[in-house]
Design a protein around this motif. Structure first.
Motif, PDB file in Angstrom:
ATOM      1  N   CYS A 119       0.853  -1.193   0.000  1.00 48.94           N
ATOM      2  CA  CYS A 119       0.000   0.000   0.000  1.00 48.94           C
ATOM      3  C   CYS A 119       0.885   1.239   0.000  1.00 48.94           C
ATOM      4  N   ILE A 120       0.737   2.034  -1.045  1.00 53.30           N
ATOM      5  CA  ILE A 120       1.622   3.190  -1.220  1.00 53.30           C
ATOM      6  C   ILE A 120       1.426   4.212  -0.099  1.00 53.30           C
ATOM      7  N   PHE A 121       0.187   4.384   0.381  1.00 51.07           N
ATOM      8  CA  PHE A 121      -0.032   5.378   1.441  1.00 51.07           C
ATOM      9  C   PHE A 121       0.435   4.860   2.800  1.00 51.07           C
ATOM     10  N   CYS A 122       0.347   3.548   3.040  1.00 51.32           N
ATOM     11  CA  CYS A 122       0.964   2.998   4.258  1.00 51.32           C
ATOM     12  C   CYS A 122       2.468   3.261   4.241  1.00 51.32           C
ATOM     13  N   ALA A 166      -0.400  14.202   6.818  1.00 50.90           N
ATOM     14  CA  ALA A 166      -0.864  14.981   5.669  1.00 50.90           C
ATOM     15  C   ALA A 166       0.342  15.349   4.831  1.00 50.90           C
ATOM     16  N   PHE A 167       0.161  15.275   3.517  1.00 49.69           N
ATOM     17  CA  PHE A 167       1.273  15.545   2.597  1.00 49.69           C
ATOM     18  C   PHE A 167       0.706  16.095   1.293  1.00 49.69           C
ATOM     19  N   LEU A 168       1.585  16.689   0.502  1.00 50.50           N
ATOM     20  CA  LEU A 168       1.152  17.272  -0.764  1.00 50.50           C
ATOM     21  C   LEU A 168       0.890  16.175  -1.784  1.00 50.50           C
ATOM     22  N   ASP A 169      -0.199  16.337  -2.543  1.00 50.58           N
ATOM     23  CA  ASP A 169      -0.500  15.398  -3.618  1.00 50.58           C
ATOM     24  C   ASP A 169       0.573  15.521  -4.703  1.00 50.58           C
ATOM     25  N   ILE A 170       1.019  14.374  -5.221  1.00 52.54           N
ATOM     26  CA  ILE A 170       2.086  14.355  -6.223  1.00 52.54           C
ATOM     27  C   ILE A 170       1.613  14.952  -7.546  1.00 52.54           C
ATOM     28  N   ASN A 171       0.314  14.966  -7.771  1.00 54.46           N
ATOM     29  CA  ASN A 171      -0.253  15.472  -9.024  1.00 54.46           C
ATOM     30  C   ASN A 171      -1.372  16.466  -8.697  1.00 54.46           C
ATOM     31  N   PRO A 172      -0.995  17.659  -8.220  1.00 55.87           N
ATOM     32  CA  PRO A 172      -2.009  18.594  -7.707  1.00 55.87           C
ATOM     33  C   PRO A 172      -2.981  19.060  -8.783  1.00 55.87           C
ATOM     34  N   VAL A 228      -3.746  18.893  -0.742  1.00 53.97           N
ATOM     35  CA  VAL A 228      -3.163  18.112   0.353  1.00 53.97           C
ATOM     36  C   VAL A 228      -3.965  16.831   0.514  1.00 53.97           C
ATOM     37  N   LEU A 229      -3.289  15.756   0.857  1.00 49.52           N
ATOM     38  CA  LEU A 229      -3.946  14.493   1.205  1.00 49.52           C
ATOM     39  C   LEU A 229      -3.758  14.242   2.690  1.00 49.52           C
ATOM     40  N   VAL A 230      -4.843  13.959   3.375  1.00 43.37           N
ATOM     41  CA  VAL A 230      -4.804  13.594   4.795  1.00 43.37           C
ATOM     42  C   VAL A 230      -5.185  12.126   4.885  1.00 43.37           C
ATOM     43  N   VAL A 251     -13.679  12.846  -0.417  1.00 46.22           N
ATOM     44  CA  VAL A 251     -13.295  11.455  -0.139  1.00 46.22           C
ATOM     45  C   VAL A 251     -13.800  10.594  -1.292  1.00 46.22           C
ATOM     46  N   ASN A 252     -12.972  10.408  -2.298  1.00 52.46           N
ATOM     47  CA  ASN A 252     -13.334   9.527  -3.403  1.00 52.46           C
ATOM     48  C   ASN A 252     -13.426   8.099  -2.861  1.00 52.46           C
ATOM     49  N   THR A 253     -14.523   7.416  -3.203  1.00 59.22           N
ATOM     50  CA  THR A 253     -14.763   6.095  -2.617  1.00 59.22           C
ATOM     51  C   THR A 253     -15.079   5.065  -3.684  1.00 59.22           C
ATOM     52  N   GLY A 283     -16.576   6.477  -7.320  1.00 54.35           N
ATOM     53  CA  GLY A 283     -16.079   7.691  -6.678  1.00 54.35           C
ATOM     54  C   GLY A 283     -14.759   8.164  -7.245  1.00 54.35           C
ATOM     55  N   GLY A 284     -14.162   7.347  -8.109  1.00 52.50           N
ATOM     56  CA  GLY A 284     -12.888   7.725  -8.713  1.00 52.50           C
ATOM     57  C   GLY A 284     -11.684   7.460  -7.828  1.00 52.50           C
ATOM     58  N   GLN A 285     -11.862   6.575  -6.844  1.00 53.85           N
ATOM     59  CA  GLN A 285     -10.744   6.269  -5.945  1.00 53.85           C
ATOM     60  C   GLN A 285      -9.701   5.424  -6.673  1.00 53.85           C
ATOM     61  N   THR A 286      -8.452   5.878  -6.648  1.00 52.65           N
ATOM     62  CA  THR A 286      -7.364   5.142  -7.311  1.00 52.65           C
ATOM     63  C   THR A 286      -6.376   4.535  -6.329  1.00 52.65           C
ATOM     64  N   VAL A 287      -6.317   5.063  -5.118  1.00 42.98           N
ATOM     65  CA  VAL A 287      -5.422   4.503  -4.092  1.00 42.98           C
ATOM     66  C   VAL A 287      -6.301   3.938  -2.975  1.00 42.98           C
ATOM     67  N   PRO A 288      -6.263   2.610  -2.773  1.00 46.84           N
ATOM     68  CA  PRO A 288      -7.157   1.988  -1.791  1.00 46.84           C
ATOM     69  C   PRO A 288      -6.650   2.081  -0.347  1.00 46.84           C
ATOM     70  N   LEU A 315      -7.858   4.932   2.668  1.00 46.62           N
ATOM     71  CA  LEU A 315      -8.724   6.087   2.924  1.00 46.62           C
ATOM     72  C   LEU A 315      -7.926   7.390   2.957  1.00 46.62           C
ATOM     73  N   HIS A 316      -8.420   8.400   2.252  1.00 44.33           N
ATOM     74  CA  HIS A 316      -7.750   9.703   2.265  1.00 44.33           C
ATOM     75  C   HIS A 316      -8.761  10.811   1.997  1.00 44.33           C
ATOM     76  N   TRP A 317      -8.459  11.952   2.573  1.00 42.94           N
ATOM     77  CA  TRP A 317      -9.226  13.175   2.344  1.00 42.94           C
ATOM     78  C   TRP A 317      -8.388  14.091   1.458  1.00 42.94           C
ATOM     79  N   HIS A 318      -8.960  14.484   0.322  1.00 42.71           N
ATOM     80  CA  HIS A 318      -8.337  15.534  -0.485  1.00 42.71           C
ATOM     81  C   HIS A 318      -8.749  16.876   0.111  1.00 42.71           C
ATOM     82  N   VAL A 319      -7.802  17.755   0.325  1.00 46.12           N
ATOM     83  CA  VAL A 319      -8.079  19.133   0.726  1.00 46.12           C
ATOM     84  C   VAL A 319      -7.632  20.022  -0.430  1.00 46.12           C
TER      85      VAL A 319
HETATM   86  P1  5GP Z   1      -7.814   9.109  -5.380  1.00 45.97           P
HETATM   87  O1  5GP Z   1      -7.791   9.126  -6.885  1.00 45.97           O
HETATM   88  O2  5GP Z   1      -7.625   7.701  -4.874  1.00 45.97           O
HETATM   89  O3  5GP Z   1      -8.957   9.810  -4.760  1.00 45.97           O
HETATM   90  O4  5GP Z   1      -6.559   9.972  -4.932  1.00 45.97           O
HETATM   91  C1  5GP Z   1      -5.273   9.467  -4.909  1.00 45.97           C
HETATM   92  C2  5GP Z   1      -4.358  10.653  -4.976  1.00 45.97           C
HETATM   93  O5  5GP Z   1      -3.065  10.226  -4.589  1.00 45.97           O
HETATM   94  C3  5GP Z   1      -4.208  11.255  -6.386  1.00 45.97           C
HETATM   95  O6  5GP Z   1      -4.588  12.634  -6.341  1.00 45.97           O
HETATM   96  C4  5GP Z   1      -2.732  11.080  -6.707  1.00 45.97           C
HETATM   97  O7  5GP Z   1      -2.191  12.166  -7.397  1.00 45.97           O
HETATM   98  C5  5GP Z   1      -2.096  10.899  -5.334  1.00 45.97           C
HETATM   99  N1  5GP Z   1      -0.939  10.047  -5.309  1.00 45.97           N
HETATM  100  C6  5GP Z   1      -0.814   8.829  -5.881  1.00 45.97           C
HETATM  101  N2  5GP Z   1       0.407   8.327  -5.632  1.00 45.97           N
HETATM  102  C7  5GP Z   1       1.058   9.251  -4.894  1.00 45.97           C
HETATM  103  C8  5GP Z   1       2.370   9.303  -4.320  1.00 45.97           C
HETATM  104  O8  5GP Z   1       3.178   8.388  -4.449  1.00 45.97           O
HETATM  105  N3  5GP Z   1       2.691  10.412  -3.616  1.00 45.97           N
HETATM  106  C9  5GP Z   1       1.818  11.450  -3.450  1.00 45.97           C
HETATM  107  N4  5GP Z   1       2.257  12.501  -2.749  1.00 45.97           N
HETATM  108  N5  5GP Z   1       0.577  11.437  -3.961  1.00 45.97           N
HETATM  109  C10 5GP Z   1       0.207  10.361  -4.674  1.00 45.97           C
END
Ligand code: 5GP
Ligand code: ZN
Length: 115
Positions: free
Chosen positions: A5-8, A28-34, A40-42, A87-89, A93-98, A100-104
């Motif tokens: 799990c990348i977020f773990c 909380a950290f900055l999204d890699i693709n803002p 911010v992702l929490v 909270v994409n679910t 919901g468009g969730q790509t990382v499984p 849980l995270h809050w986009h701010v």
């Molecule tokens: P989701 O699409 O699941 O709601 O959001 C996942 C978010 O995680 C996306 O906005 C994506 O840019 C971000 N993300 C994916 N991989 C990484 C990473 O390795 N580092 C960071 N900082 N953000 C990531």
């Protein structure tokens, strides 16, 4: 820590991220693709795959995350103009990382409805 799990891994410091907040329960950290000037992702440190996997025992964690979001929004200068929390679910919901995270999202006007 959930395997692969990348977020773990970000929460554990195994994958670098631009951290802006950490405590015993969340990071909380900055999204890699803002997608906004502030993005911010929490996340909970505990692995929870998505909102549907939360349980009554997570009540305090979920409430804590909301108050952390309020603090972060204030620190990042979003409190006057406002911001959006998402909270994409799962699939629709468009969730790509499984994990849980809050986009701010802030720093510009957020359109409604979302795409
Ligand atoms: P989701 O699409 O699941 O709601 O959001 C996942 C978010 O995680 C996306 O906005 C994506 O840019 C971000 N993300 C994916 N991989 C990484 C990473 O390795 N580092 C960071 N900082 N953000 C990531
Ligand atoms: Zn995880």
């Amino acid at each position: 820590m959930h395997q692969d799990c990348i977020f773990c891994k970000i929460a554990a410091g195994e994958i670098p991220a631009k951290m802006i907040y950490e405590d015993d329960q969340v990071v909380a950290f900055l999204d890699i693709n803002p997608v906004a000037p502030v993005h911010v992702l929490v996340i909970p440190k505990k692995h929870i795959a998505n909102l549907m996997d939360t349980q009554p025992e997570d009540l305090a964690l979920l409430g804590h995350a909301m108050l952390v979001i309020k603090q972060i929004a204030s620190q990042l200068g979003l409190s006057d103009d406002g911001f959006r929390v998402v909270v994409n679910t799962k699939h629709n919901g468009g969730q790509t990382v499984p994990h849980l995270h809050w986009h701010v999202l802030g720093g510009r006007f957020m359109n409604w409805p979302p795409g």
